[in-house]
Design a protein around this motif. Structure first.
Motif, mmCIF file in Angstrom:
data_model
loop_
_atom_site.group_PDB
_atom_site.id
_atom_site.type_symbol
_atom_site.label_atom_id
_atom_site.label_comp_id
_atom_site.label_asym_id
_atom_site.label_seq_id
_atom_site.Cartn_x
_atom_site.Cartn_y
_atom_site.Cartn_z
ATOM 1 N N LEU A 43 0.818 -1.203 0.000
ATOM 2 C CA LEU A 43 0.000 0.000 0.000
ATOM 3 C C LEU A 43 0.859 1.264 0.000
ATOM 4 N N VAL A 44 1.912 1.276 0.829
ATOM 5 C CA VAL A 44 2.796 2.444 0.861
ATOM 6 C C VAL A 44 3.480 2.629 -0.493
ATOM 7 N N GLY A 45 3.911 1.531 -1.111
ATOM 8 C CA GLY A 45 4.521 1.616 -2.430
ATOM 9 C C GLY A 45 3.566 2.186 -3.465
ATOM 10 N N LEU A 46 2.315 1.731 -3.448
ATOM 11 C CA LEU A 46 1.323 2.249 -4.392
ATOM 12 C C LEU A 46 1.053 3.734 -4.151
ATOM 13 N N LEU A 47 0.954 4.131 -2.887
ATOM 14 C CA LEU A 47 0.731 5.545 -2.574
ATOM 15 C C LEU A 47 1.919 6.398 -3.013
ATOM 16 N N ALA A 48 3.135 5.882 -2.817
ATOM 17 C CA ALA A 48 4.324 6.622 -3.241
ATOM 18 C C ALA A 48 4.363 6.766 -4.765
ATOM 19 N N LEU B 77 16.778 -3.243 -1.064
ATOM 20 C CA LEU B 77 17.548 -2.038 -1.386
ATOM 21 C C LEU B 77 16.687 -0.781 -1.226
ATOM 22 N N ALA B 78 15.446 -0.851 -1.692
ATOM 23 C CA ALA B 78 14.555 0.301 -1.556
ATOM 24 C C ALA B 78 14.233 0.583 -0.092
ATOM 25 N N ARG B 79 13.947 -0.451 0.653
ATOM 26 C CA ARG B 79 13.660 -0.287 2.088
ATOM 27 C C ARG B 79 14.871 0.291 2.816
ATOM 28 N N VAL C 123 12.086 3.905 -6.065
ATOM 29 C CA VAL C 123 11.999 3.539 -4.649
ATOM 30 C C VAL C 123 10.605 3.009 -4.317
ATOM 31 N N ALA C 124 9.577 3.671 -4.848
ATOM 32 C CA ALA C 124 8.202 3.234 -4.590
ATOM 33 C C ALA C 124 7.966 1.827 -5.134
ATOM 34 N N ALA C 125 8.449 1.577 -6.347
ATOM 35 C CA ALA C 125 8.306 0.232 -6.914
ATOM 36 C C ALA C 125 9.055 -0.791 -6.069
ATOM 37 N N GLY C 126 10.215 -0.388 -5.539
ATOM 38 C CA GLY C 126 10.972 -1.282 -4.669
ATOM 39 C C GLY C 126 10.228 -1.608 -3.390
ATOM 40 N N LEU C 127 9.574 -0.614 -2.791
ATOM 41 C CA LEU C 127 8.794 -0.866 -1.575
ATOM 42 C C LEU C 127 7.621 -1.798 -1.864
ATOM 43 N N LEU C 128 6.991 -1.605 -3.025
ATOM 44 C CA LEU C 128 5.911 -2.497 -3.412
ATOM 45 C C LEU C 128 6.432 -3.934 -3.542
ATOM 46 N N LEU D 292 11.072 -25.209 -4.989
ATOM 47 C CA LEU D 292 10.551 -24.347 -6.050
ATOM 48 C C LEU D 292 11.347 -24.531 -7.329
ATOM 49 N N PRO D 293 10.722 -24.317 -8.494
ATOM 50 C CA PRO D 293 11.479 -24.344 -9.745
ATOM 51 C C PRO D 293 12.460 -23.173 -9.802
ATOM 52 N N GLU D 294 13.429 -23.262 -10.691
ATOM 53 C CA GLU D 294 14.491 -22.258 -10.765
ATOM 54 C C GLU D 294 13.938 -20.857 -11.011
ATOM 55 N N TRP D 295 12.947 -20.739 -11.890
ATOM 56 C CA TRP D 295 12.410 -19.412 -12.197
ATOM 57 C C TRP D 295 11.745 -18.777 -10.970
ATOM 58 N N ALA D 296 11.112 -19.609 -10.140
ATOM 59 C CA ALA D 296 10.455 -19.085 -8.941
ATOM 60 C C ALA D 296 11.492 -18.619 -7.920
ATOM 61 N N ARG D 297 12.590 -19.385 -7.755
ATOM 62 C CA ARG D 297 13.649 -18.956 -6.844
ATOM 63 C C ARG D 297 14.285 -17.656 -7.325
ATOM 64 N N THR D 298 14.443 -17.537 -8.649
ATOM 65 C CA THR D 298 14.997 -16.300 -9.210
ATOM 66 C C THR D 298 14.061 -15.115 -8.942
ATOM 67 N N ALA D 299 12.759 -15.356 -9.062
ATOM 68 C CA ALA D 299 11.786 -14.294 -8.808
ATOM 69 C C ALA D 299 11.825 -13.856 -7.350
ATOM 70 N N VAL D 300 11.930 -14.825 -6.429
ATOM 71 C CA VAL D 300 12.010 -14.490 -5.004
ATOM 72 C C VAL D 300 13.285 -13.699 -4.724
ATOM 73 N N ASP D 301 14.399 -14.121 -5.323
ATOM 74 C CA ASP D 301 15.651 -13.381 -5.155
ATOM 75 C C ASP D 301 15.522 -11.949 -5.656
ATOM 76 N N THR D 302 14.874 -11.793 -6.795
ATOM 77 C CA THR D 302 14.756 -10.465 -7.400
ATOM 78 C C THR D 302 13.949 -9.517 -6.524
ATOM 79 N N VAL D 303 12.766 -9.961 -6.079
ATOM 80 C CA VAL D 303 11.945 -9.074 -5.252
ATOM 81 C C VAL D 303 12.619 -8.842 -3.900
ATOM 82 N N GLY D 304 13.361 -9.842 -3.395
ATOM 83 C CA GLY D 304 14.060 -9.669 -2.126
ATOM 84 C C GLY D 304 15.170 -8.640 -2.221
#
Length: 289
Positions: free
Chosen positions: A52-57, A221-223, A269-274, A204-216
């Motif tokens: 929600l904070v990311g969307l508001l930002a 970094l944004a946080r 930064v907002a996209a990162g918080l989301l 998890l399949p490789e693509w899912a682990r990569t996705a988790v790494d990416t959002v993490g």
């Protein structure tokens, strides 16, 4: 041995209500189950707030200055929806669960080989206090005791009260340094992907682990950037002896749009918080507790 020639533990364990090894084992399992539920509920709730904070930002970056891009704005957004009151109460309860989970880590130790170290326990205790205070404010909001002042105004007022105390500017500066350093640590840990140690994603399949790494990584970094900037403003306020220089989350986020990069840095930064909110949901599912 008992007076009848049989082991006392065997005789006692057969009596209803006695605390034999089986009872203790069940109690431990129930306690562990409750801690797991609290952890997953708390992490999911944290995800809701960050999304929600990311969307508001993002709205602020594109010119919408309606709701504040912070916790109070997120709660107001929820309250305006259908069953808004129920949603806000759910967030408050989720944050209580988060505080209880962190408290359990302080008491029993966290997962991992270093989970019982004093530093880890102290960190968990500090987080328990933080989420406890946050839960209280959300539940107060849910109960109708809404703050008339914005989060930024509350931050400046609190800074002013602390600075009026003996050695107040030094205390404000120390807190600001602590928050800024904490932000740097969050960013470094995200870049190093240390969160992998706390997650069980092997199935998890490789693509899912990569996705988790990416959002993490992106989310962390944004946080970290927001924490570092907010701490920096506190240090600046202490050095200038001017509480007005302190900024809450909303003003800190808006400051990113005041840089030479313009609103696009705030967009990043907002996209990162989301994404950190999405990562919190992933943690709610796959975190080792």
């Amino acid at each position: 041995m008992s007076s009848y020639g049989e082991p006392a533990t065997r005789r006692d364990s057969g009596r209803p209500g006695t605390e034999g090894p089986g009872h203790r084992g069940r109690a431990r399992r129930e306690t562990r189950r409750a801690i797991v539920v609290a952890a997953r509920t708390g992490l999911a709730t944290r995800g809701v707030l960050y999304v929600l904070v990311g969307l508001l930002a993002l709205q602020v970056a594109f010119g919408d200055t309606g709701e504040e891009a912070d916790r109070s704005g997120a709660l107001a957004t929820l309250a305006d929806r259908s069953y808004g009151s129920v949603l806000v109460w759910a967030v408050g309860i989720g944050l209580v669960a988060m505080a209880l989970w962190r408290l359990s880590e302080a008491v029993f130790g966290a997962t991992g080989p270093d989970g019982r170290k004093a530093t880890k326990r102290a960190s968990s205790a500090a987080r328990a206090v933080f989420y406890g205070v946050l839960a209280y404010s959300v539940l107060a909001f849910a109960a109708g005791r809404k703050q008339n002042r914005s989060g930024d105004e509350q931050s400046r007022d609190l800074t002013a009260r602390v600075m009026d105390a003996p050695a107040g500017p030094w205390l404000v500066g120390a807190v600001g340094c602590g928050i800024a350093i904490g932000g740097i640590v969050i960013a470094v840990q995200a870049a190093r992907r240390t969160f992998r140690e706390d997650m069980d994603t092997a199935a998890l399949p490789e693509w899912a682990r990569t996705a988790v790494d990416t959002v993490g990584v992106v989310g962390g970094l944004a946080r970290g950037a927001v924490f570092t900037a907010a701490g920096g403003f506190l240090v600046y306020a202490a050095a200038a002896y001017d509480p007005a220089k302190a900024r809450g989350v909303d003003d800190t986020l808006r400051a990113f749009a005041e840089t030479p990069a313009g609103p696009w840095l705030l967009v990043a930064v907002a996209a990162g918080l989301l994404l950190f909110g999405v990562f919190s949901w992933a943690m709610a599912v796959w975190r080792r507790v």
